[in-house]
Scaffold this motif. Structure first.
Motif, PDB file in Angstrom:
ATOM      1  N   MET A 281     -29.815 -64.496  26.983  1.00 20.57           N
ATOM      2  CA  MET A 281     -28.436 -63.852  27.313  1.00 20.57           C
ATOM      3  C   MET A 281     -28.930 -62.704  28.685  1.00 20.57           C
ATOM      4  N   ALA A 282     -30.041 -62.102  28.334  1.00 14.84           N
ATOM      5  CA  ALA A 282     -30.579 -61.125  29.400  1.00 14.84           C
ATOM      6  C   ALA A 282     -31.014 -61.878  30.701  1.00 14.84           C
ATOM      7  N   VAL A 283     -31.595 -63.028  30.509  1.00 13.79           N
ATOM      8  CA  VAL A 283     -32.212 -63.735  31.554  1.00 13.79           C
ATOM      9  C   VAL A 283     -30.998 -64.384  32.477  1.00 13.79           C
ATOM     10  N   ALA A 284     -30.155 -65.074  31.751  1.00 13.52           N
ATOM     11  CA  ALA A 284     -29.211 -66.159  32.309  1.00 13.52           C
ATOM     12  C   ALA A 284     -27.470 -65.276  32.178  1.00 13.52           C
ATOM     13  N   THR A 285     -27.262 -63.890  32.505  1.00 16.05           N
ATOM     14  CA  THR A 285     -26.191 -63.297  32.251  1.00 16.05           C
ATOM     15  C   THR A 285     -25.099 -63.801  33.125  1.00 16.05           C
ATOM     16  N   GLU A 286     -25.631 -64.266  34.368  1.00 17.85           N
ATOM     17  CA  GLU A 286     -24.824 -64.642  35.525  1.00 17.85           C
ATOM     18  C   GLU A 286     -24.153 -66.139  35.150  1.00 17.85           C
ATOM     19  N   SER A 287     -24.915 -66.877  34.204  1.00 26.00           N
ATOM     20  CA  SER A 287     -24.209 -68.004  33.734  1.00 26.00           C
ATOM     21  C   SER A 287     -23.127 -68.046  32.550  1.00 26.00           C
ATOM     22  N   LYS A 288     -21.961 -68.124  33.012  1.00 27.13           N
ATOM     23  CA  LYS A 288     -20.888 -68.170  31.748  1.00 27.13           C
ATOM     24  C   LYS A 288     -21.098 -69.251  30.883  1.00 27.13           C
ATOM     25  N   THR A 289     -21.388 -70.451  31.203  1.00 28.19           N
ATOM     26  CA  THR A 289     -21.634 -71.336  30.115  1.00 28.19           C
ATOM     27  C   THR A 289     -22.797 -71.185  29.092  1.00 28.19           C
ATOM     28  N   LEU A 290     -23.848 -70.523  29.844  1.00 27.44           N
ATOM     29  CA  LEU A 290     -25.000 -70.262  28.893  1.00 27.44           C
ATOM     30  C   LEU A 290     -24.593 -69.105  28.019  1.00 27.44           C
ATOM     31  N   LEU A 291     -23.759 -68.135  28.482  1.00 25.29           N
ATOM     32  CA  LEU A 291     -23.270 -67.254  27.704  1.00 25.29           C
ATOM     33  C   LEU A 291     -22.560 -67.597  26.531  1.00 25.29           C
ATOM     34  N   VAL A 292     -21.581 -68.555  26.755  1.00 26.70           N
ATOM     35  CA  VAL A 292     -20.812 -68.906  25.622  1.00 26.70           C
ATOM     36  C   VAL A 292     -21.635 -69.840  24.666  1.00 26.70           C
ATOM     37  N   VAL A 293     -22.544 -70.606  24.987  1.00 32.11           N
ATOM     38  CA  VAL A 293     -23.247 -71.229  24.071  1.00 32.11           C
ATOM     39  C   VAL A 293     -24.128 -70.276  23.436  1.00 32.11           C
ATOM     40  N   CYS A 294     -24.803 -69.259  23.927  1.00 32.31           N
ATOM     41  CA  CYS A 294     -25.523 -68.246  23.000  1.00 32.31           C
ATOM     42  C   CYS A 294     -24.718 -67.600  22.014  1.00 32.31           C
ATOM     43  N   VAL A 295     -23.408 -67.353  22.591  1.00 32.14           N
ATOM     44  CA  VAL A 295     -22.677 -66.379  21.728  1.00 32.14           C
ATOM     45  C   VAL A 295     -22.293 -67.284  20.470  1.00 32.14           C
ATOM     46  N   VAL A 296     -21.927 -68.530  20.638  1.00 28.56           N
ATOM     47  CA  VAL A 296     -21.608 -69.290  19.367  1.00 28.56           C
ATOM     48  C   VAL A 296     -22.767 -69.672  18.613  1.00 28.56           C
ATOM     49  N   LEU A 297     -23.873 -70.032  19.253  1.00 28.69           N
ATOM     50  CA  LEU A 297     -25.196 -70.184  18.217  1.00 28.69           C
ATOM     51  C   LEU A 297     -25.707 -68.930  17.768  1.00 28.69           C
ATOM     52  N   ALA A 298     -25.444 -67.732  18.175  1.00 29.27           N
ATOM     53  CA  ALA A 298     -25.845 -66.522  17.524  1.00 29.27           C
ATOM     54  C   ALA A 298     -25.238 -66.375  16.024  1.00 29.27           C
ATOM     55  N   GLY A 299     -23.921 -67.017  15.982  1.00 35.92           N
ATOM     56  CA  GLY A 299     -23.114 -67.013  14.590  1.00 35.92           C
ATOM     57  C   GLY A 299     -24.066 -67.515  13.690  1.00 35.92           C
ATOM     58  N   ALA A 300     -24.962 -68.818  13.837  1.00 35.14           N
ATOM     59  CA  ALA A 300     -25.675 -69.385  12.761  1.00 35.14           C
ATOM     60  C   ALA A 300     -26.753 -68.408  12.170  1.00 35.14           C
ATOM     61  N   PHE A 301     -27.264 -67.757  13.259  1.00 35.96           N
ATOM     62  CA  PHE A 301     -28.536 -66.648  12.720  1.00 35.96           C
ATOM     63  C   PHE A 301     -27.852 -65.616  12.004  1.00 35.96           C
ATOM     64  N   LEU A 302     -26.812 -65.115  12.440  1.00 36.46           N
ATOM     65  CA  LEU A 302     -25.953 -64.061  12.092  1.00 36.46           C
ATOM     66  C   LEU A 302     -25.520 -63.905  10.425  1.00 36.46           C
ATOM     67  N   GLY A 303     -24.968 -65.332  10.379  1.00 39.97           N
ATOM     68  CA  GLY A 303     -24.437 -65.735   8.944  1.00 39.97           C
ATOM     69  C   GLY A 303     -25.578 -66.006   8.035  1.00 39.97           C
ATOM     70  N   VAL A 304     -26.640 -66.323   8.357  1.00 38.81           N
ATOM     71  CA  VAL A 304     -27.832 -66.451   7.465  1.00 38.81           C
ATOM     72  C   VAL A 304     -28.376 -64.940   6.974  1.00 38.81           C
ATOM     73  N   ASN A 305     -28.772 -64.214   8.205  1.00 38.80           N
ATOM     74  CA  ASN A 305     -29.081 -62.865   7.814  1.00 38.80           C
ATOM     75  C   ASN A 305     -28.022 -62.150   7.019  1.00 38.80           C
ATOM     76  N   ASN A 306     -26.769 -62.116   7.419  1.00 41.22           N
ATOM     77  CA  ASN A 306     -25.917 -61.198   6.535  1.00 41.22           C
ATOM     78  C   ASN A 306     -25.836 -61.647   5.086  1.00 41.22           C
ATOM     79  N   THR A 307     -25.765 -62.848   4.834  1.00 43.15           N
ATOM     80  CA  THR A 307     -25.806 -63.011   3.254  1.00 43.15           C
ATOM     81  C   THR A 307     -27.219 -62.703   2.651  1.00 43.15           C
ATOM     82  N   LEU A 308     -28.411 -62.796   3.383  1.00 45.94           N
ATOM     83  CA  LEU A 308     -29.438 -62.605   2.505  1.00 45.94           C
ATOM     84  C   LEU A 308     -29.907 -61.228   2.573  1.00 45.94           C
ATOM     85  N   ILE A 309     -29.369 -60.430   3.660  1.00 42.72           N
ATOM     86  CA  ILE A 309     -29.615 -59.094   3.525  1.00 42.72           C
ATOM     87  C   ILE A 309     -28.712 -58.334   2.554  1.00 42.72           C
TER      88      ILE A 309
END
Length: 404
Positions: A281-309
């Motif tokens: 997201m830092a590299v491709a901040t100007e690309s709204k499409t890539l930002l949207v994809v990264c935001v949604v995908l981040a949910g997968a990693f955050l879900g696993v981390n939240n439960t385990l931690i």
């Protein structure tokens, strides 16, 4: 896991509404900034005041709950949220909204710390199942919050605040009618108990890990709407997708990851994945499409981390779960309070910088966590992944009997 006393379901419902308040503000950050003439750093204070007060107040939640009982503590917290949300929506300045978001944070502190301990204590089945249920409520609330915020925010930025007040009133009624009376603890918790609990190396390490991880989490949550520069409806749908993936992975994927790779490896993998997404997201901040994809995908990693931690926090220290939850939340919300303001301030200089700082902080969280790998790794080899304090068993019996 799904066959629970109505006590658990009433608290879980209130948790859903409570966690709606986190994501519900997201779609209206830019509309508030545009209408009230504020910059990202000023609007980000809506998160900062909320989280700062919540973090400090966490230290006193056990003191209050042990003296007035869990039910009264939950009701006081819900009442403060109702008042804070309603008055925040009635303000004509960012400063006024920030002030009543602080009151909202105080209510959330009393509610969240008590709710987690109550669900873990009253739930039937293992501690792991109870925490997955709690994380499911968190995920559903975070997922539906942006959707509701986008829908109501399309009418006016004030309506999401009023929406929270109404929903919390429903949660208040549900708690009053379904949660049995809970007496004060036989041995009241002292104000210093959470700070003393942080003397346990495992709990302190996990807390600092979450403090650093929250820099990335709230950079994603509080700053991303500005480079996206979309309307409230669009932002709401994007973060709805993020929240849905977070909820699904927290309930279904996290247990599979834990069984296959272990708690430590699961948390480390989730954090590294999130750090990489923030770097993209830092590299491709100007690309709204890539930002949207990264935001949604981040949910997968955050879900696993939240439960385990969260499960790790409940079991890594030989203290009562309410005390552990308060101590952990105090430390992690310190990062959550600083991160939105820092991201907004850095974003006014460069839209890339907040994501780089967030990615670096999450990577640093991994390095901190690795210092306690032997302590956390040992949880996978113990019955029920750790100790169950006598006080928690007594609380569980009292709540279950009262419910019956």
């Amino acid at each position: 896991m799904w066959r629970q006393p109505k006590t658990v379901w009433s608290i879980a419902f209130a948790c859903v509404i409570s966690f709606m308040g986190i994501g519900l503000v997201d779609p209206i950050l830019k509309p508030i900034a545009d209408e009230l003439g504020a910059g990202p750093s000023q609007v980000s204070l809506l998160f900062t005041s909320y989280l700062a007060v919540m973090g400090v107040a966490m230290l006193g939640t056990g003191w209050v709950s042990s003296r007035v009982g869990a039910k009264r503590t939950l009701l006081i917290g819900l009442a403060l949220i109702i008042v804070g949300a309603a008055l925040a929506g009635s303000q004509d300045s960012v400063g006024g909204i920030v002030a009543f978001r602080a009151l909202w944070g105080l209510g959330n502190a009393l509610f969240i710390a008590t709710a987690l301990a109550t669900i873990v204590g009253a739930a039937s089945g293992s501690v792991k199942q109870a925490i997955i249920l709690y994380e499911a409520a968190l995920g559903v609330g975070i997922a539906t919050g942006p959707l509701l915020g986008g829908w109501l925010g399309g009418i006016s930025w004030r309506w999401p605040f009023y929406g929270v007040a109404v929903l919390m009133a429903l949660a208040f009624i549900a708690t009053v009618t379904t949660l049995p009376a809970t007496p004060p603890a036989a041995t009241p918790t002292s104000l210093g108990a959470p700070l003393r609990a942080l003397g346990h190396r495992g709990l302190l390490t996990v807390g600092v890990t979450s403090l650093l991880y929250n820099f990335g989490f709230f950079t994603l949550l509080a700053f991303t709407p500005f480079p996206l520069a979309m309307g409230a409806h669009e932002i709401g749908f994007i973060f709805f997708g993020w929240g849905v993936l977070l909820a699904v992975t927290s309930v279904f994927v996290a247990p599979l990851v834990q069984r296959r790779f272990g708690t430590m490896a699961g948390i480390v993998g989730a954090l590294l994945g999130f750090a990489v997404i923030l770097a993209v997201m830092a590299v491709a901040t100007e690309s709204k499409t890539l930002l949207v994809v990264c935001v949604v995908l981040a949910g997968a990693f955050l879900g696993v981390n939240n439960t385990l931690i969260t499960e790790t926090v409940m079991k890594v220290a030989p203290v009562e779960r309410g005390v552990a939850s308060a101590a952990y939340s105090f430390v992690r919300f310190s990062g959550g309070a600083i991160a939105p303001w820092l991201a907004g301030t850095l974003g006014e200089r460069s839209v890339h910088l907040p994501f780089w700082v967030g990615s670096g902080a999450v990577f640093a969280a991994v390095l901190v966590l690795l210092t306690a790998r032997s302590i956390i790794g040992a949880l996978d080899h113990e019955d029920d992944h750790g100790a169950e304090p006598v006080a928690s068993r007594v609380e569980a019996e009292a709540l279950t009997v009262g419910d019956a």
